[in-house]
Scaffold this motif. Structure first.
Motif, PDB file in Angstrom:
ATOM      1  N   UNK A 185       0.018  -5.943  -9.370  1.00 34.06           N
ATOM      2  CA  UNK A 185       0.663  -5.383  -8.185  1.00 34.06           C
ATOM      3  C   UNK A 185       1.656  -6.416  -7.680  1.00 34.06           C
ATOM      4  N   UNK A 186       2.930  -6.073  -7.707  1.00 33.79           N
ATOM      5  CA  UNK A 186       3.984  -6.988  -7.275  1.00 33.79           C
ATOM      6  C   UNK A 186       4.222  -6.868  -5.782  1.00 33.79           C
ATOM      7  N   UNK A 187       4.290  -5.610  -5.307  1.00 31.15           N
ATOM      8  CA  UNK A 187       4.657  -5.409  -3.901  1.00 31.15           C
ATOM      9  C   UNK A 187       4.288  -4.004  -3.449  1.00 31.15           C
ATOM     10  N   UNK A 188       3.950  -3.911  -2.195  1.00 32.75           N
ATOM     11  CA  UNK A 188       3.869  -2.633  -1.492  1.00 32.75           C
ATOM     12  C   UNK A 188       4.922  -2.720  -0.406  1.00 32.75           C
ATOM     13  N   UNK A 189       5.974  -1.925  -0.534  1.00 32.35           N
ATOM     14  CA  UNK A 189       7.064  -2.007   0.432  1.00 32.35           C
ATOM     15  C   UNK A 189       6.673  -1.313   1.729  1.00 32.35           C
ATOM     16  N   UNK A 190       7.461  -1.555   2.763  1.00 30.24           N
ATOM     17  CA  UNK A 190       7.205  -0.931   4.068  1.00 30.24           C
ATOM     18  C   UNK A 190       7.340   0.586   4.022  1.00 30.24           C
ATOM     19  N   UNK A 191       8.134   1.090   3.063  1.00 26.80           N
ATOM     20  CA  UNK A 191       8.273   2.542   2.937  1.00 26.80           C
ATOM     21  C   UNK A 191       7.317   3.118   1.880  1.00 26.80           C
ATOM     22  N   UNK A 192       6.228   2.371   1.614  1.00 27.80           N
ATOM     23  CA  UNK A 192       5.123   2.813   0.760  1.00 27.80           C
ATOM     24  C   UNK A 192       5.521   3.092  -0.686  1.00 27.80           C
ATOM     25  N   UNK A 193       6.320   2.191  -1.238  1.00 23.93           N
ATOM     26  CA  UNK A 193       6.627   2.204  -2.660  1.00 23.93           C
ATOM     27  C   UNK A 193       5.809   1.082  -3.289  1.00 23.93           C
ATOM     28  N   UNK A 194       5.049   1.427  -4.326  1.00 28.32           N
ATOM     29  CA  UNK A 194       4.227   0.456  -5.041  1.00 28.32           C
ATOM     30  C   UNK A 194       5.027  -0.047  -6.236  1.00 28.32           C
ATOM     31  N   UNK A 195       5.180  -1.367  -6.326  1.00 26.32           N
ATOM     32  CA  UNK A 195       5.881  -1.968  -7.456  1.00 26.32           C
ATOM     33  C   UNK A 195       4.845  -2.680  -8.322  1.00 26.32           C
ATOM     34  N   UNK A 196       4.788  -2.259  -9.586  1.00 24.62           N
ATOM     35  CA  UNK A 196       3.850  -2.828 -10.537  1.00 24.62           C
ATOM     36  C   UNK A 196       4.603  -3.552 -11.636  1.00 24.62           C
ATOM     37  N   UNK A 197       3.965  -4.549 -12.206  1.00 22.66           N
ATOM     38  CA  UNK A 197       4.520  -5.259 -13.355  1.00 22.66           C
ATOM     39  C   UNK A 197       3.571  -5.074 -14.528  1.00 22.66           C
ATOM     40  N   UNK A 198       4.077  -4.456 -15.591  1.00 23.96           N
ATOM     41  CA  UNK A 198       3.285  -4.339 -16.808  1.00 23.96           C
ATOM     42  C   UNK A 198       3.325  -5.673 -17.527  1.00 23.96           C
ATOM     43  N   UNK A 199       2.181  -6.102 -18.049  1.00 30.74           N
ATOM     44  CA  UNK A 199       2.091  -7.418 -18.665  1.00 30.74           C
ATOM     45  C   UNK A 199       1.550  -7.298 -20.085  1.00 30.74           C
ATOM     46  N   UNK A 200       1.773  -8.363 -20.864  1.00 30.52           N
ATOM     47  CA  UNK A 200       1.273  -8.410 -22.234  1.00 30.52           C
ATOM     48  C   UNK A 200       1.896  -7.326 -23.085  1.00 30.52           C
ATOM     49  N   UNK A 201       1.088  -6.736 -23.961  1.00 29.91           N
ATOM     50  CA  UNK A 201       1.605  -5.738 -24.891  1.00 29.91           C
ATOM     51  C   UNK A 201       2.063  -4.459 -24.190  1.00 29.91           C
ATOM     52  N   UNK A 202       1.663  -4.261 -22.930  1.00 31.68           N
ATOM     53  CA  UNK A 202       2.069  -3.058 -22.192  1.00 31.68           C
ATOM     54  C   UNK A 202       3.573  -3.026 -21.921  1.00 31.68           C
ATOM     55  N   UNK A 203       4.201  -4.189 -21.890  1.00 28.57           N
ATOM     56  CA  UNK A 203       5.634  -4.240 -21.586  1.00 28.57           C
ATOM     57  C   UNK A 203       6.471  -3.535 -22.648  1.00 28.57           C
ATOM     58  N   UNK A 204       6.072  -3.653 -23.903  1.00 23.37           N
ATOM     59  CA  UNK A 204       6.893  -3.121 -24.988  1.00 23.37           C
ATOM     60  C   UNK A 204       6.246  -1.973 -25.749  1.00 23.37           C
ATOM     61  N   UNK A 205       5.094  -1.537 -25.308  1.00 23.11           N
ATOM     62  CA  UNK A 205       4.370  -0.462 -25.989  1.00 23.11           C
ATOM     63  C   UNK A 205       5.124   0.857 -25.864  1.00 23.11           C
ATOM     64  N   UNK A 206       5.250   1.607 -26.969  1.00 17.64           N
ATOM     65  CA  UNK A 206       5.924   2.900 -26.895  1.00 17.64           C
ATOM     66  C   UNK A 206       5.189   3.913 -26.001  1.00 17.64           C
ATOM     67  N   UNK A 207       3.921   3.674 -25.745  1.00 15.75           N
ATOM     68  CA  UNK A 207       3.139   4.574 -24.897  1.00 15.75           C
ATOM     69  C   UNK A 207       3.110   4.118 -23.437  1.00 15.75           C
ATOM     70  N   UNK A 208       3.864   3.081 -23.101  1.00 15.13           N
ATOM     71  CA  UNK A 208       3.780   2.520 -21.750  1.00 15.13           C
ATOM     72  C   UNK A 208       4.165   3.521 -20.669  1.00 15.13           C
ATOM     73  N   UNK A 209       5.119   4.392 -20.932  1.00 16.42           N
ATOM     74  CA  UNK A 209       5.514   5.380 -19.926  1.00 16.42           C
ATOM     75  C   UNK A 209       4.364   6.337 -19.640  1.00 16.42           C
TER      76      UNK A 209
END
Length: 85
Positions: free
Chosen positions: A31-55
């Motif tokens: 979890x990178x950030x929860x903005x004041x307008x309730x947007x959740x920013x996530x960072x995928x790490x490790x193999x999830x960054x480049x995995x074709x199934x990540x979406x």
């Protein structure tokens, strides 16, 4: 504890339910950030960054878990995978 801290706690709990599956494939999420307008920013790490199934993992796993736990979230985006931003 204020409402933002409580929301972050709920998001982290939701992510914990998905993490074992990510870890099994050599990945993780942060979890990178929860903005004041309730947007959740996530960072995928490790193999999830480049995995074709990540979406699919992002939308059907991470986003769905967060929305079930915190239905008032406006949006869930990735900070490091452009197509999920």
């Amino acid at each position: 504890m204020d409402s933002k801290e409580k929301t972050i706690e709920l998001i982290e709990q939701a992510l914990e339910t998905v993490r074992p599956y990510l870890h099994a494939d050599g990945g993780d999420v942060k979890l990178v950030e929860l903005t004041d307008d309730l947007v959740v920013k996530l960072e995928l790490q490790g193999s999830c960054q480049s995995c074709p199934m990540s979406a699919m993992t992002f939308r059907a796993g991470l986003e769905e878990s967060i929305r079930k736990a915190v239905p008032y979230i406006n949006k869930v985006v990735s900070s490091n995978v452009p197509e999920l931003a």
